[in-house]
Write a protein that holds these residues in place. Structure first.
Motif, PDB file in Angstrom:
ATOM      1  N   MET A  77      13.948  12.975  -5.893  1.00 13.89           N
ATOM      2  CA  MET A  77      12.464  13.300  -5.670  1.00 13.89           C
ATOM      3  C   MET A  77      11.688  11.955  -5.413  1.00 13.89           C
ATOM      4  SD  MET A  77      11.948  16.442  -5.791  1.00 13.89           S
ATOM      5  CE  MET A  77      10.171  16.497  -5.725  1.00 13.89           C
ATOM      6  N   SER A  78      10.945  12.091  -4.212  1.00 10.06           N
ATOM      7  CA  SER A  78      10.174  10.947  -3.905  1.00 10.06           C
ATOM      8  C   SER A  78       8.570  11.307  -3.963  1.00 10.06           C
ATOM      9  CB  SER A  78      10.244  10.835  -2.436  1.00 10.06           C
ATOM     10  OG  SER A  78       9.276   9.609  -1.891  1.00 10.06           O
ATOM     11  N   GLU A  79       7.809  10.521  -4.769  1.00 10.52           N
ATOM     12  CA  GLU A  79       6.469  11.053  -5.311  1.00 10.52           C
ATOM     13  C   GLU A  79       5.564  10.086  -4.615  1.00 10.52           C
ATOM     14  OE1 GLU A  79       7.442  11.673  -9.920  1.00 10.52           O
ATOM     15  OE2 GLU A  79       7.818   9.667  -9.370  1.00 10.52           O
ATOM     16  N   GLY A  80       5.439   9.764  -3.328  1.00  5.50           N
ATOM     17  CA  GLY A  80       4.613   9.333  -2.523  1.00  5.50           C
ATOM     18  C   GLY A  80       5.179   8.719  -1.251  1.00  5.50           C
ATOM     19  N   MET A  81       4.203   7.639  -0.559  1.00  5.94           N
ATOM     20  CA  MET A  81       4.832   7.180   0.632  1.00  5.94           C
ATOM     21  C   MET A  81       4.364   5.678   0.732  1.00  5.94           C
ATOM     22  SD  MET A  81       3.994   8.349   4.514  1.00  5.94           S
ATOM     23  CE  MET A  81       2.571   7.237   4.729  1.00  5.94           C
ATOM     24  N   LEU A  82       5.558   4.917   1.236  1.00  2.62           N
ATOM     25  CA  LEU A  82       5.006   3.344   1.287  1.00  2.62           C
ATOM     26  C   LEU A  82       4.382   3.228   2.891  1.00  2.62           C
ATOM     27  CD1 LEU A  82       5.515   0.296   1.070  1.00  2.62           C
ATOM     28  CD2 LEU A  82       7.761   0.684   2.284  1.00  2.62           C
ATOM     29  N   PHE A  83       3.227   2.539   2.832  1.00  2.00           N
ATOM     30  CA  PHE A  83       2.548   2.335   4.250  1.00  2.00           C
ATOM     31  C   PHE A  83       3.365   0.983   4.719  1.00  2.00           C
ATOM     32  CE2 PHE A  83      -1.628   4.485   3.918  1.00  2.00           C
ATOM     33  CZ  PHE A  83      -1.424   5.136   5.057  1.00  2.00           C
ATOM     34  N   ASP A  84       4.112   1.261   5.704  1.00  2.00           N
ATOM     35  CA  ASP A  84       4.516  -0.002   6.507  1.00  2.00           C
ATOM     36  C   ASP A  84       4.082  -0.234   7.886  1.00  2.00           C
ATOM     37  OD1 ASP A  84       6.250   1.909   7.618  1.00  2.00           O
ATOM     38  OD2 ASP A  84       7.975   1.119   6.966  1.00  2.00           O
ATOM     39  N   ILE A  85       4.309  -1.070   8.458  1.00  2.00           N
ATOM     40  CA  ILE A  85       3.710  -1.420   9.773  1.00  2.00           C
ATOM     41  C   ILE A  85       4.853  -1.626  10.825  1.00  2.00           C
ATOM     42  CG2 ILE A  85       2.227  -2.870  11.175  1.00  2.00           C
ATOM     43  CD1 ILE A  85       0.937  -3.793   8.475  1.00  2.00           C
ATOM     44  N   VAL A  91       7.272  -3.981   8.492  1.00  2.00           N
ATOM     45  CA  VAL A  91       6.919  -4.989   7.342  1.00  2.00           C
ATOM     46  C   VAL A  91       6.165  -4.154   6.433  1.00  2.00           C
ATOM     47  CG1 VAL A  91       7.102  -6.922   8.884  1.00  2.00           C
ATOM     48  CG2 VAL A  91       5.122  -5.928   8.730  1.00  2.00           C
ATOM     49  N   LEU A  92       5.816  -4.699   5.404  1.00  2.00           N
ATOM     50  CA  LEU A  92       5.021  -3.979   4.401  1.00  2.00           C
ATOM     51  C   LEU A  92       3.407  -4.200   4.724  1.00  2.00           C
ATOM     52  CD1 LEU A  92       6.598  -5.234   1.131  1.00  2.00           C
ATOM     53  CD2 LEU A  92       6.829  -3.135   2.232  1.00  2.00           C
ATOM     54  N   LEU A 138       0.885  -1.105  -0.007  1.00  2.00           N
ATOM     55  CA  LEU A 138       0.004   0.090   0.090  1.00  2.00           C
ATOM     56  C   LEU A 138       0.865   1.238  -0.027  1.00  2.00           C
ATOM     57  CD1 LEU A 138      -2.723  -0.911   2.564  1.00  2.00           C
ATOM     58  CD2 LEU A 138      -2.724  -1.556   0.246  1.00  2.00           C
ATOM     59  N   PHE A 139       0.376   2.437  -0.722  1.00  2.00           N
ATOM     60  CA  PHE A 139       1.048   3.412  -0.998  1.00  2.00           C
ATOM     61  C   PHE A 139       0.243   4.662  -0.856  1.00  2.00           C
ATOM     62  CE2 PHE A 139       3.511   0.310  -3.279  1.00  2.00           C
ATOM     63  CZ  PHE A 139       4.916   0.681  -2.704  1.00  2.00           C
ATOM     64  N   VAL A 140       0.752   5.748  -0.452  1.00  2.00           N
ATOM     65  CA  VAL A 140      -0.100   7.120  -0.447  1.00  2.00           C
ATOM     66  C   VAL A 140       0.600   7.731  -1.822  1.00  2.00           C
ATOM     67  CG1 VAL A 140      -0.504   9.377   0.526  1.00  2.00           C
ATOM     68  CG2 VAL A 140      -0.325   7.309   2.006  1.00  2.00           C
ATOM     69  N   VAL A 141      -0.357   7.938  -2.644  1.00  2.00           N
ATOM     70  CA  VAL A 141       0.064   8.365  -3.988  1.00  2.00           C
ATOM     71  C   VAL A 141      -0.409  10.003  -4.311  1.00  2.00           C
ATOM     72  CG1 VAL A 141      -0.081   5.986  -5.367  1.00  2.00           C
ATOM     73  CG2 VAL A 141      -1.984   7.847  -5.111  1.00  2.00           C
ATOM     74  N   ASN A 142      -0.945  10.302  -3.295  1.00  2.00           N
ATOM     75  CA  ASN A 142      -1.127  11.951  -3.605  1.00  2.00           C
ATOM     76  C   ASN A 142      -0.546  12.724  -2.425  1.00  2.00           C
ATOM     77  OD1 ASN A 142      -2.919  11.095  -1.356  1.00  2.00           O
ATOM     78  ND2 ASN A 142      -4.442  12.806  -1.751  1.00  2.00           N
ATOM     79  N   LEU A 143       0.821  12.151  -1.836  1.00  2.00           N
ATOM     80  CA  LEU A 143       1.700  13.073  -0.856  1.00  2.00           C
ATOM     81  C   LEU A 143       2.211  14.008  -1.858  1.00  2.00           C
ATOM     82  CD1 LEU A 143       2.212  13.436   2.042  1.00  2.00           C
ATOM     83  CD2 LEU A 143       4.301  11.587   1.498  1.00  2.00           C
ATOM     84  N   ALA A 144       2.428  15.349  -1.488  1.00  2.00           N
ATOM     85  CA  ALA A 144       3.249  16.281  -2.262  1.00  2.00           C
ATOM     86  C   ALA A 144       4.664  15.641  -2.518  1.00  2.00           C
ATOM     87  CB  ALA A 144       3.302  17.512  -1.674  1.00  2.00           C
ATOM     88  N   PRO A 145       5.230  15.780  -3.673  1.00  2.00           N
ATOM     89  CA  PRO A 145       6.702  15.201  -3.857  1.00  2.00           C
ATOM     90  C   PRO A 145       7.576  16.158  -3.172  1.00  2.00           C
ATOM     91  CG  PRO A 145       5.454  15.605  -6.152  1.00  2.00           C
ATOM     92  CD  PRO A 145       4.818  16.158  -5.063  1.00  2.00           C
ATOM     93  N   ARG A 146       8.667  15.487  -2.743  1.00  2.00           N
ATOM     94  CA  ARG A 146       9.806  15.702  -1.868  1.00  2.00           C
ATOM     95  C   ARG A 146      11.072  15.384  -2.006  1.00  2.00           C
ATOM     96  NH1 ARG A 146       9.838  13.882   4.257  1.00  2.00           N
ATOM     97  NH2 ARG A 146      11.808  14.791   4.844  1.00  2.00           N
ATOM     98  N   LYS A 147      11.957  16.249  -2.143  1.00  2.00           N
ATOM     99  CA  LYS A 147      13.407  16.050  -2.352  1.00  2.00           C
ATOM    100  C   LYS A 147      14.142  15.474  -1.258  1.00  2.00           C
ATOM    101  CE  LYS A 147      17.031  17.785  -5.700  1.00  2.00           C
ATOM    102  NZ  LYS A 147      17.222  18.823  -6.385  1.00  2.00           N
ATOM    103  N   MET A 148      14.631  14.343  -1.451  1.00  2.00           N
ATOM    104  CA  MET A 148      15.338  13.669  -0.285  1.00  2.00           C
ATOM    105  C   MET A 148      16.675  13.134  -0.918  1.00  2.00           C
ATOM    106  SD  MET A 148      12.121  11.542   1.192  1.00  2.00           S
ATOM    107  CE  MET A 148      12.730  10.563   2.370  1.00  2.00           C
ATOM    108  N   ALA A 149      17.780  13.513  -0.231  1.00  2.00           N
ATOM    109  CA  ALA A 149      19.029  13.110  -0.591  1.00  2.00           C
ATOM    110  C   ALA A 149      19.220  13.402  -2.153  1.00  2.00           C
ATOM    111  CB  ALA A 149      19.248  11.699  -0.297  1.00  2.00           C
ATOM    112  N   GLY A 150      18.851  14.456  -2.918  1.00  2.00           N
ATOM    113  CA  GLY A 150      18.818  14.861  -3.919  1.00  2.00           C
ATOM    114  C   GLY A 150      18.209  14.024  -5.168  1.00  2.00           C
TER     115      GLY A 150
END
Length: 115
Positions: A83-91, A100-101, A69-81
């Protein structure tokens, strides 16, 4: 551990676009001590999502080919040079255990929406 966050409304929850995607590849990011780069297939589109899982797994590539599962409408964010275009849901991270995923119980089409 029983601290539950403040209540939200259904309108708040409806703002979050959570979808199932297949992790097509996991690449090391040599300029980061924590991050790996995932390329995730959501059916109609692919996204690059950076995840801080170095050190949490002996081999981050073990999640290639798995759905999660991923959040796909999180604003893009630059990390370590990069771009990240979402967020992994982990537990587990917030609870202090090795994450874990968050996964569907059986395969579903990429891009399937949660809710």
């Amino acid at each position: 551990m029983n601290d539950v966050k403040a209540n939200i409304t259904m309108d708040d929850l409806d703002k979050i676009d959570v979808r199932v995607g297949t992790i097509a590849s996991v690449e090391d990011m040599p300029n980061s001590n924590k991050l790996v780069k995932l390329i995730v297939d959501f059916g109609d589109f692919k996204r690059q999502i950076l995840v801080g899982m170095k050190g949490e797994r002996d081999n981050p590539k073990e999640i290639e080919g798995q759905q999660a599962l991923f959040v796909v409408n999180l604003a893009p964010r630059k990390m370590a040079g990069e771009m990240s275009e979402g967020m992994l849901f982990d537990i587990g991270y917030e609870s202090g255990i090795i994450p874990v995923l968050a996964q569907p119980e059986k395969p579903v089409p990429n891009g399937t929406k949660v809710g």
